[in-house]
Scaffold this active site. Structure first.
Site, PDB file in Angstrom:
ATOM      1  N   ARG A 171       1.410  -6.937 -10.645  1.00 21.94           N
ATOM      2  CA  ARG A 171       2.229  -8.226 -10.318  1.00 21.94           C
ATOM      3  C   ARG A 171       3.583  -7.263 -10.426  1.00 21.94           C
ATOM      4  O   ARG A 171       4.390  -6.582 -11.022  1.00 21.94           O
ATOM      5  CB  ARG A 171       2.177  -9.111 -11.205  1.00 21.94           C
ATOM      6  CG  ARG A 171       0.818  -9.369 -11.599  1.00 21.94           C
ATOM      7  CD  ARG A 171       1.046 -10.711 -12.492  1.00 21.94           C
ATOM      8  NE  ARG A 171      -0.925 -11.123 -12.607  1.00 21.94           N
ATOM      9  CZ  ARG A 171      -1.397 -11.876 -14.169  1.00 21.94           C
ATOM     10  NH1 ARG A 171      -1.089  -9.946 -14.638  1.00 21.94           N
ATOM     11  NH2 ARG A 171      -2.990 -12.043 -13.678  1.00 21.94           N
ATOM     12  N   LYS A 197       0.343 -11.954 -17.702  1.00 22.76           N
ATOM     13  CA  LYS A 197       0.567 -13.686 -17.570  1.00 22.76           C
ATOM     14  C   LYS A 197      -0.473 -14.139 -19.173  1.00 22.76           C
ATOM     15  O   LYS A 197      -0.929 -13.923 -19.393  1.00 22.76           O
ATOM     16  CB  LYS A 197      -0.193 -14.443 -17.097  1.00 22.76           C
ATOM     17  CG  LYS A 197       0.409 -14.178 -15.068  1.00 22.76           C
ATOM     18  CD  LYS A 197      -0.258 -15.107 -14.016  1.00 22.76           C
ATOM     19  CE  LYS A 197       0.110 -14.904 -13.078  1.00 22.76           C
ATOM     20  NZ  LYS A 197      -0.568 -15.695 -12.109  1.00 22.76           N
ATOM     21  N   HIS A 264       1.882  -8.316  -3.975  1.00 23.08           N
ATOM     22  CA  HIS A 264       0.935  -8.543  -4.262  1.00 23.08           C
ATOM     23  C   HIS A 264      -0.086  -7.590  -3.103  1.00 23.08           C
ATOM     24  O   HIS A 264      -1.500  -8.003  -4.293  1.00 23.08           O
ATOM     25  CB  HIS A 264       0.793 -10.336  -4.066  1.00 23.08           C
ATOM     26  CG  HIS A 264      -0.023 -10.108  -5.313  1.00 23.08           C
ATOM     27  ND1 HIS A 264       0.302 -10.214  -6.673  1.00 23.08           N
ATOM     28  CD2 HIS A 264      -0.993 -10.903  -5.722  1.00 23.08           C
ATOM     29  CE1 HIS A 264      -0.806 -11.084  -8.108  1.00 23.08           C
ATOM     30  NE2 HIS A 264      -1.710 -11.200  -6.639  1.00 23.08           N
ATOM     31  N   ARG A 267      -1.696  -5.221  -4.830  1.00 22.46           N
ATOM     32  CA  ARG A 267      -2.533  -5.569  -6.485  1.00 22.46           C
ATOM     33  C   ARG A 267      -4.067  -5.881  -5.921  1.00 22.46           C
ATOM     34  O   ARG A 267      -5.197  -5.200  -6.414  1.00 22.46           O
ATOM     35  CB  ARG A 267      -2.534  -6.330  -7.073  1.00 22.46           C
ATOM     36  CG  ARG A 267      -3.249  -7.058  -8.836  1.00 22.46           C
ATOM     37  CD  ARG A 267      -1.792  -7.761  -9.000  1.00 22.46           C
ATOM     38  NE  ARG A 267      -2.690  -9.124 -10.505  1.00 22.46           N
ATOM     39  CZ  ARG A 267      -2.528  -8.766 -11.073  1.00 22.46           C
ATOM     40  NH1 ARG A 267      -2.366  -7.200 -11.965  1.00 22.46           N
ATOM     41  NH2 ARG A 267      -3.740  -9.430 -11.778  1.00 22.46           N
ATOM     42  N   HIS A 290      -7.073  -9.708 -16.197  1.00 22.65           N
ATOM     43  CA  HIS A 290      -7.218 -11.230 -15.509  1.00 22.65           C
ATOM     44  C   HIS A 290      -8.089 -12.389 -16.427  1.00 22.65           C
ATOM     45  O   HIS A 290      -8.679 -11.389 -17.731  1.00 22.65           O
ATOM     46  CB  HIS A 290      -8.427 -11.119 -14.545  1.00 22.65           C
ATOM     47  CG  HIS A 290      -8.172 -10.586 -13.389  1.00 22.65           C
ATOM     48  ND1 HIS A 290      -9.010 -10.710 -12.129  1.00 22.65           N
ATOM     49  CD2 HIS A 290      -6.608 -11.648 -13.001  1.00 22.65           C
ATOM     50  CE1 HIS A 290      -7.871 -10.049 -11.236  1.00 22.65           C
ATOM     51  NE2 HIS A 290      -7.016 -11.285 -11.766  1.00 22.65           N
ATOM     52  N   TYR A 299     -12.910  -9.383  -6.071  1.00 23.78           N
ATOM     53  CA  TYR A 299     -12.599  -8.658  -4.903  1.00 23.78           C
ATOM     54  C   TYR A 299     -14.686  -8.366  -4.694  1.00 23.78           C
ATOM     55  O   TYR A 299     -14.474  -7.353  -4.059  1.00 23.78           O
ATOM     56  CB  TYR A 299     -12.560  -7.538  -6.220  1.00 23.78           C
ATOM     57  CG  TYR A 299     -10.879  -8.070  -6.296  1.00 23.78           C
ATOM     58  CD1 TYR A 299     -10.273  -8.008  -5.337  1.00 23.78           C
ATOM     59  CD2 TYR A 299     -10.090  -8.250  -7.195  1.00 23.78           C
ATOM     60  CE1 TYR A 299      -8.451  -8.489  -5.203  1.00 23.78           C
ATOM     61  CE2 TYR A 299      -8.826  -9.431  -7.867  1.00 23.78           C
ATOM     62  CZ  TYR A 299      -8.266  -8.774  -6.894  1.00 23.78           C
ATOM     63  OH  TYR A 299      -7.186  -9.395  -6.845  1.00 23.78           O
TER      64      TYR A 299
END
Length: 322
Positions: A171, A197, A264, A267, A290, A299
């Site tokens: 990110r 995150k 982004h 990514r 994730h 994806y």
């Protein structure tokens, strides 16, 4: 305890124990402040834990309906930018999610065990498919961005940044949050330690192309201390993401590339190209950081969409009509 006091305790819990991001905390406060304000008017007085315990699904639906009416009034103002149905659905889903998180906290910490939030149906949202670049466009982008950079040392910095975004799937906030010391450790170990995150930490293998681009930039980096930002702005502080986004926007327009090309998107491209190359879904999840495999599974949809485009352009049945 009042509901407002419980909200402050909830936000502190999210910040200190769950390591929620600033954006998440701002969204929680905004949505839940609006909920408590509505309930105060709706119920005719100050809201405490007892009132939260006895809320009905109908009360919560009334709040969401009130928010929707307010949004329509704002959209009707002169020069207002109307929201799309998808945006409205995402906003409602965010509010329902904030509400449920708050009541899960209340049940665990304050004994407020009200099933109403869990019975509240959220909107059905369309699954969005990531829109990656082609391999050729992703590989060419860092050099193209470097050509539109504005200051003498910016080309090396910007090229290194965009090589890193695509080569490691970071990110923009993760890349710009790195210091020189983290890069020195990555150079020694062969892997970059990323804090993503929710405070989640992951290791991303260091590709040779990424290492060379960063070494070229660090050769002219203005600050050699380990605590210096890896990517610095014009005044020596940490590079503002808006500057990187503006540089990419300049390149995008000169090159005639689509508007959805943002930092982004690199990514997205990193993940999609790994999937196209046969990478294991769990491995991609680890590389992206994730928390849920469901997020990574998007994806596979992008990979399927690419296969369909290839089929439509190449297979005789796709255009023959028979």
């Amino acid at each position: 305890m009042t509901a407002a006091e419980a909200l402050e305790a909830f936000l502190a819990f999210q910040r200190d124990e769950r390591r929620a991001s600033v954006h998440t905390l701002v969204a929680y406060r905004s949505d839940l402040d609006r909920l408590l304000g509505f309930l105060s008017r709706h119920l005719g007085g100050e809201v405490g834990l007892a009132e939260l315990q006895t809320l009905r699904v109908a009360d919560l639906r009334a709040w969401l309906a009130d928010e929707a009416m307010r949004a329509r009034r704002l959209a009707a103002r002169p020069n207002a930018k109307p929201s799309t149905p998808d945006q409205a659905a995402r906003t409602r889903a965010r509010r329902v999610s904030a509400l449920r998180s708050f009541f899960r906290y209340l049940a665990r910490r304050h004994g407020v065990d009200n099933p109403a939030p869990s019975l509240l149906a959220g909107p059905r949202q369309r699954t969005t498919v990531p829109r990656p670049l082609t391999r050729e466009a992703a590989l060419a982008l860092p050099d193209g961005v470097a050509e539109v950079s504005r200051q003498p040392t910016d080309p090396l910095r910007d090229r290194a940044l965009f090589v890193l975004l695509y080569g490691a799937g970071l990110r923009i906030s993760e890349a710009l949050g790195l210091d020189r010391g983290a890069w020195a450790q990555a150079r020694a170990s062969g892997a970059l330690r990323i804090h993503g995150k929710g405070g989640r930490e992951r290791l991303v293998p260091l590709l040779d192309a990424v290492a060379r681009a960063l070494d070229d930039w660090l050769a002219v980096h203005p600050d050699g201390s380990a605590t210096a930002p890896l990517f610095v702005g014009a005044r020596g502080g940490r590079l503002n993401p808006g500057i990187a986004q503006r540089t990419l926007r300049d390149y995008r327009r000169l090159a005639g590339l689509p508007e959805h090309l943002t930092p982004h998107a690199l990514r997205h491209s990193f993940a999609t190209h790994l999937m196209e190359g046969g990478a294991d879904l769990r491995a991609v999840q680890e590389l992206l950081g994730h928390a849920s495999l469901t997020t990574t599974q998007r994806y596979t949809l992008a990979d399927s969409a690419q296969l369909m485009r290839v089929w439509q352009s190449a297979h005789p049945r796709a255009t023959s009509g028979g």
